[in-house]
Design an enzyme around this catalytic site. Structure first.
Site, PDB file in Angstrom:
ATOM      1  N   GLY A   1       0.833  -1.192   0.000  1.00 43.28           N
ATOM      2  CA  GLY A   1       0.000   0.000   0.000  1.00 43.28           C
ATOM      3  C   GLY A   1       0.866   1.239   0.000  1.00 43.28           C
ATOM      4  O   GLY A   1       2.028   1.193   0.418  1.00 43.28           O
TER       5      GLY A   1
ATOM      6  N   GLN B   1       3.334   9.962   1.160  1.00 46.91           N
ATOM      7  CA  GLN B   1       4.610   9.249   1.257  1.00 46.91           C
ATOM      8  C   GLN B   1       5.514   9.555   0.071  1.00 46.91           C
ATOM      9  O   GLN B   1       6.721   9.310   0.126  1.00 46.91           O
ATOM     10  CB  GLN B   1       4.368   7.729   1.309  1.00 46.91           C
ATOM     11  CG  GLN B   1       3.793   7.254   2.620  1.00 46.91           C
ATOM     12  CD  GLN B   1       3.673   5.740   2.623  1.00 46.91           C
ATOM     13  OE1 GLN B   1       2.706   5.198   2.127  1.00 46.91           O
ATOM     14  NE2 GLN B   1       4.668   5.062   3.166  1.00 46.91           N
TER      15      GLN B   1
ATOM     16  N   CYS C   1       6.373  -0.290   7.440  1.00 46.25           N
ATOM     17  CA  CYS C   1       5.996   0.876   6.649  1.00 46.25           C
ATOM     18  C   CYS C   1       7.198   1.308   5.811  1.00 46.25           C
ATOM     19  O   CYS C   1       8.316   1.386   6.330  1.00 46.25           O
ATOM     20  CB  CYS C   1       5.584   2.010   7.585  1.00 46.25           C
ATOM     21  SG  CYS C   1       5.157   3.518   6.702  1.00 46.25           S
ATOM     22  N   LEU C   2       6.961   1.591   4.543  1.00 48.50           N
ATOM     23  CA  LEU C   2       8.047   2.011   3.650  1.00 48.50           C
ATOM     24  C   LEU C   2       8.685   3.310   4.128  1.00 48.50           C
ATOM     25  O   LEU C   2       9.842   3.591   3.819  1.00 48.50           O
ATOM     26  CB  LEU C   2       7.527   2.188   2.218  1.00 48.50           C
ATOM     27  CG  LEU C   2       6.952   0.930   1.548  1.00 48.50           C
ATOM     28  CD1 LEU C   2       6.289   1.287   0.229  1.00 48.50           C
ATOM     29  CD2 LEU C   2       8.030  -0.120   1.345  1.00 48.50           C
TER      30      LEU C   2
ATOM     31  N   HIS D   1      -3.817   1.399   7.937  1.00 47.56           N
ATOM     32  CA  HIS D   1      -2.452   1.931   7.910  1.00 47.56           C
ATOM     33  C   HIS D   1      -2.351   3.110   6.916  1.00 47.56           C
ATOM     34  O   HIS D   1      -1.810   4.165   7.250  1.00 47.56           O
ATOM     35  CB  HIS D   1      -1.504   0.790   7.514  1.00 47.56           C
ATOM     36  CG  HIS D   1      -0.069   1.172   7.385  1.00 47.56           C
ATOM     37  ND1 HIS D   1       0.920   0.653   8.198  1.00 47.56           N
ATOM     38  CD2 HIS D   1       0.577   2.026   6.533  1.00 47.56           C
ATOM     39  CE1 HIS D   1       2.091   1.176   7.847  1.00 47.56           C
ATOM     40  NE2 HIS D   1       1.916   2.005   6.842  1.00 47.56           N
ATOM     41  N   GLU D   2      -2.890   2.925   5.710  1.00 47.18           N
ATOM     42  CA  GLU D   2      -2.766   3.973   4.684  1.00 47.18           C
ATOM     43  C   GLU D   2      -3.592   5.215   5.027  1.00 47.18           C
ATOM     44  O   GLU D   2      -3.169   6.340   4.770  1.00 47.18           O
ATOM     45  CB  GLU D   2      -3.148   3.433   3.296  1.00 47.18           C
ATOM     46  CG  GLU D   2      -2.323   2.249   2.803  1.00 47.18           C
ATOM     47  CD  GLU D   2      -0.819   2.412   2.936  1.00 47.18           C
ATOM     48  OE1 GLU D   2      -0.318   3.546   2.868  1.00 47.18           O
ATOM     49  OE2 GLU D   2      -0.134   1.382   3.130  1.00 47.18           O
TER      50      GLU D   2
ATOM     51  N   HIS E   1      -1.814   7.310   7.367  1.00 46.43           N
ATOM     52  CA  HIS E   1      -0.841   8.174   6.674  1.00 46.43           C
ATOM     53  C   HIS E   1      -1.489   9.491   6.239  1.00 46.43           C
ATOM     54  O   HIS E   1      -0.923  10.564   6.433  1.00 46.43           O
ATOM     55  CB  HIS E   1      -0.306   7.490   5.411  1.00 46.43           C
ATOM     56  CG  HIS E   1       0.893   6.629   5.632  1.00 46.43           C
ATOM     57  ND1 HIS E   1       2.071   7.113   6.160  1.00 46.43           N
ATOM     58  CD2 HIS E   1       1.126   5.318   5.391  1.00 46.43           C
ATOM     59  CE1 HIS E   1       2.956   6.133   6.240  1.00 46.43           C
ATOM     60  NE2 HIS E   1       2.408   5.026   5.778  1.00 46.43           N
TER      61      HIS E   1
END
Ligand code: NI
Length: 169
Positions: free
Chosen positions: A46, A51, A94-95, A136-137, A140
């Protein structure tokens, strides 16, 4: 299409609430394609627009990102309107938070409202892993990282580790 650089903690853009998308444009379609390419390249399941430094409420995701058949989903202006049950997402990563894996309490089932990439309204239910990905997204888009979902102690340890990582880069 292009692979975009992914911002990492402590970039301030990751801590800011992202703006709603008010118009569906060709530029928006390009952003979406680039976000998907960036997600697969990372690789991740995702990605939220902030990000990659874009101040728009857009999320792309693909719970089967490691399968050969790549079919990503897009959500514009997503909002969780119902939370049901509770589960622990194991080793959530997480990236934008390098070298961090943690167990996080998440709702087991959610109902989401938003728009598809053409601006059509959407409302659907998700359960299990896809529900965790979307929580999670959407975190963000609200400027919330997994670091805010763990204990103060773990957060402090990570912050110190991250500072060292950045110094050695
Ligand atoms: Ni993330």
């Amino acid at each position: 299409m292009a692979i975009l650089p992914i911002l990492t903690y402590p970039d301030p853009l990751l801590a800011r609430k992202v703006k709603r998308v008010s118009e569906i444009t060709d530029d928006l379609q390009t952003i979406i394609e680039n976000m998907a390419e960036t997600m697969y390249d990372a690789p991740g399941v995702g990605l939220a627009a902030n990000q990659v430094g874009i101040d728009k409420r857009i999320v792309v995701y693909d719970p089967d990102a490691d399968s050969v058949q790549r079919e990503f989903q897009v959500l514009i202006n997503p909002r969780i309107i119902e939370y049901h049950g509770s589960m622990i997402s194991e080793e959530e990563g997480c990236l934008s938070v390098p070298d961090m894996r943690c167990d996080i309490r998440r709702a087991e089932r959610i109902v989401i409202e938003g728009q598809d990439r053409d601006g059509n309204p959407l409302k659907f239910e998700l359960e299990g892993i896809p529900a965790v990905i979307l929580q999670h997204e959407i975190d963000h888009l609200n400027g919330v990282l997994i670091l805010e979902r763990i204990s103060t102690l773990k957060r402090q340890i990570y912050k110190r580790k991250r500072q060292k990582m950045l110094k050695n880069e």
